[in-house]
Design an enzyme around this catalytic site. Sequence first.
Site, PDB file in Angstrom:
ATOM      1  N   ASN A   1     115.970 -54.745 138.883  1.00  0.00           N
ATOM      2  CA  ASN A   1     114.464 -55.281 139.073  1.00  0.00           C
ATOM      3  C   ASN A   1     114.261 -56.419 138.594  1.00  0.00           C
ATOM      4  O   ASN A   1     114.018 -56.819 137.312  1.00  0.00           O
ATOM      5  CB  ASN A   1     113.549 -54.357 138.816  1.00  0.00           C
ATOM      6  N   TRP A   2     114.630 -57.640 139.116  1.00  0.00           N
ATOM      7  CA  TRP A   2     114.330 -59.161 138.750  1.00  0.00           C
ATOM      8  C   TRP A   2     112.863 -59.445 138.749  1.00  0.00           C
ATOM      9  O   TRP A   2     112.359 -60.433 138.342  1.00  0.00           O
ATOM     10  CB  TRP A   2     114.976 -59.940 139.582  1.00  0.00           C
ATOM     11  N   LYS A   3     112.133 -58.575 139.231  1.00  0.00           N
ATOM     12  CA  LYS A   3     110.600 -58.839 139.416  1.00  0.00           C
ATOM     13  C   LYS A   3     110.326 -60.255 139.901  1.00  0.00           C
ATOM     14  O   LYS A   3     110.951 -60.631 140.884  1.00  0.00           O
ATOM     15  CB  LYS A   3     109.998 -58.841 137.989  1.00  0.00           C
TER      16      LYS A   3
ATOM     17  N   HIS B   1     106.475 -49.046 142.372  1.00  0.00           N
ATOM     18  CA  HIS B   1     106.609 -49.586 141.018  1.00  0.00           C
ATOM     19  C   HIS B   1     105.319 -49.590 140.448  1.00  0.00           C
ATOM     20  O   HIS B   1     104.415 -50.198 140.974  1.00  0.00           O
ATOM     21  CB  HIS B   1     107.327 -51.160 141.111  1.00  0.00           C
TER      22      HIS B   1
ATOM     23  N   GLU C   1     104.001 -51.758 138.484  1.00  0.00           N
ATOM     24  CA  GLU C   1     103.381 -52.846 138.674  1.00  0.00           C
ATOM     25  C   GLU C   1     102.681 -53.340 139.940  1.00  0.00           C
ATOM     26  O   GLU C   1     101.495 -53.908 140.052  1.00  0.00           O
ATOM     27  CB  GLU C   1     104.449 -54.228 138.184  1.00  0.00           C
TER      28      GLU C   1
ATOM     29  N   GLU D   1     109.885 -43.976 135.152  1.00  0.00           N
ATOM     30  CA  GLU D   1     109.150 -45.136 134.392  1.00  0.00           C
ATOM     31  C   GLU D   1     107.981 -45.070 133.982  1.00  0.00           C
ATOM     32  O   GLU D   1     106.943 -45.519 134.422  1.00  0.00           O
ATOM     33  CB  GLU D   1     109.355 -46.251 135.241  1.00  0.00           C
TER      34      GLU D   1
ATOM     35  N   GLY E   1     108.567 -52.934 130.062  1.00  0.00           N
ATOM     36  CA  GLY E   1     108.209 -54.634 129.470  1.00  0.00           C
ATOM     37  C   GLY E   1     107.763 -54.506 128.108  1.00  0.00           C
ATOM     38  O   GLY E   1     107.417 -55.443 127.566  1.00  0.00           O
TER      39      GLY E   1
ATOM     40  N   SER F   1     112.082 -50.603 129.347  1.00  0.00           N
ATOM     41  CA  SER F   1     112.733 -51.378 128.034  1.00  0.00           C
ATOM     42  C   SER F   1     114.113 -50.813 127.921  1.00  0.00           C
ATOM     43  O   SER F   1     114.760 -50.625 126.713  1.00  0.00           O
ATOM     44  CB  SER F   1     111.834 -50.927 126.942  1.00  0.00           C
TER      45      SER F   1
ATOM     46  N   GLY G   1     114.676 -53.715 134.101  1.00  0.00           N
ATOM     47  CA  GLY G   1     113.933 -54.929 134.236  1.00  0.00           C
ATOM     48  C   GLY G   1     114.284 -56.130 133.503  1.00  0.00           C
ATOM     49  O   GLY G   1     115.256 -56.835 133.820  1.00  0.00           O
ATOM     50  N   GLY G   2     113.462 -56.297 132.251  1.00  0.00           N
ATOM     51  CA  GLY G   2     114.016 -57.653 131.680  1.00  0.00           C
ATOM     52  C   GLY G   2     115.410 -57.809 131.371  1.00  0.00           C
ATOM     53  O   GLY G   2     115.767 -58.863 131.450  1.00  0.00           O
TER      54      GLY G   2
HETATM   55  C1  PEP Z   1     111.019 -52.228 135.453  1.00  0.00           C
HETATM   56  O1  PEP Z   1     111.034 -53.499 136.147  1.00  0.00           O
HETATM   57  O2  PEP Z   1     111.329 -51.321 136.351  1.00  0.00           O
HETATM   58  C2  PEP Z   1     111.325 -52.035 134.198  1.00  0.00           C
HETATM   59  C3  PEP Z   1     111.566 -50.876 133.729  1.00  0.00           C
HETATM   60  O3  PEP Z   1     111.005 -53.409 133.378  1.00  0.00           O
HETATM   61  P1  PEP Z   1     111.868 -53.396 131.782  1.00  0.00           P
HETATM   62  O4  PEP Z   1     113.199 -52.904 131.856  1.00  0.00           O
HETATM   63  O5  PEP Z   1     111.527 -54.886 131.609  1.00  0.00           O
HETATM   64  O6  PEP Z   1     110.921 -52.436 131.167  1.00  0.00           O
END
Ligand code: PEP
Length: 263
Positions: A9-11, A95, A97, A169, A175, A215, A236-237
Amino acid sequence: MRDVIVAANWKMHTTPADAGDLASTVASRTREAGVTRVICPPYVALAAVRDALAETDPDVAVGAQNVHHELAGAHTGEIAAPMLAGLASWVIVGHSERRRDAAETDELIGRKLARALEAGLRPILCVGEQLAEREAGRATDVVDAQLRGALADHDPAAAASGRLVIAYEPVWAIGTGRNATGADASAMADAIRASLGALGWGETADATPILYGGSVTSANIGEFLAEPSIDGALVGGASLKPDEMAGIVARAGITARARGLAG
Ligand code: PEP
């Protein structure tokens, strides 16, 4: 046997100018038999990522990060599921976010899921509790309510044929650099399948892949994939870093081989 999946997930990162190169680099460094890879860039970079992957590695799927709950109409700035034809074959819905930024409710997320399935998009439905809810011992109840709210009106057979994926999640892990434990993620995966069972999903509950997200890095992915109930990760990150993705998918390849998916 359930798929082993690593979804990126590049957000709200990358542009049409640089997304193709990043996708190609990640694709070429993550070739692992038996692992399903998905890259979810921002809408505006979908075409660039699709074109780059067609050259580098067509086995990597492209996903969108969201989809609207209506098919068309007066919804300025939104994207409907049929518009994603030819651009994406997967989509993330619910998600945290978007629940936070766009006040998405479980009922709305259920409608998005319906549009995704009708359009032939493979959905990743995200669920997860807030920190205060976990500390109050309510994590399982919160996730159960999210699943009931989003899935109550769905025919399990349709969701199964659309190969629904669920991502657990925990919001406090996204994040933050603070991940759940493998044991907690596994317990929640069992609870999610129990919730699906209670919704009448029968054998489909066991066949539904459940990913962990929050994370995830190359250093901790092993803890999650060591759990038989966890089928991969939503990243994500770390998904913006080719070295990290190479490590994460390499570890997923070990799980795919152990589960007999690699041959
Ligand atoms: C995500 O965006 O779904 C996510 C889990 O982000 P991160 O890995 O940065 O926590």
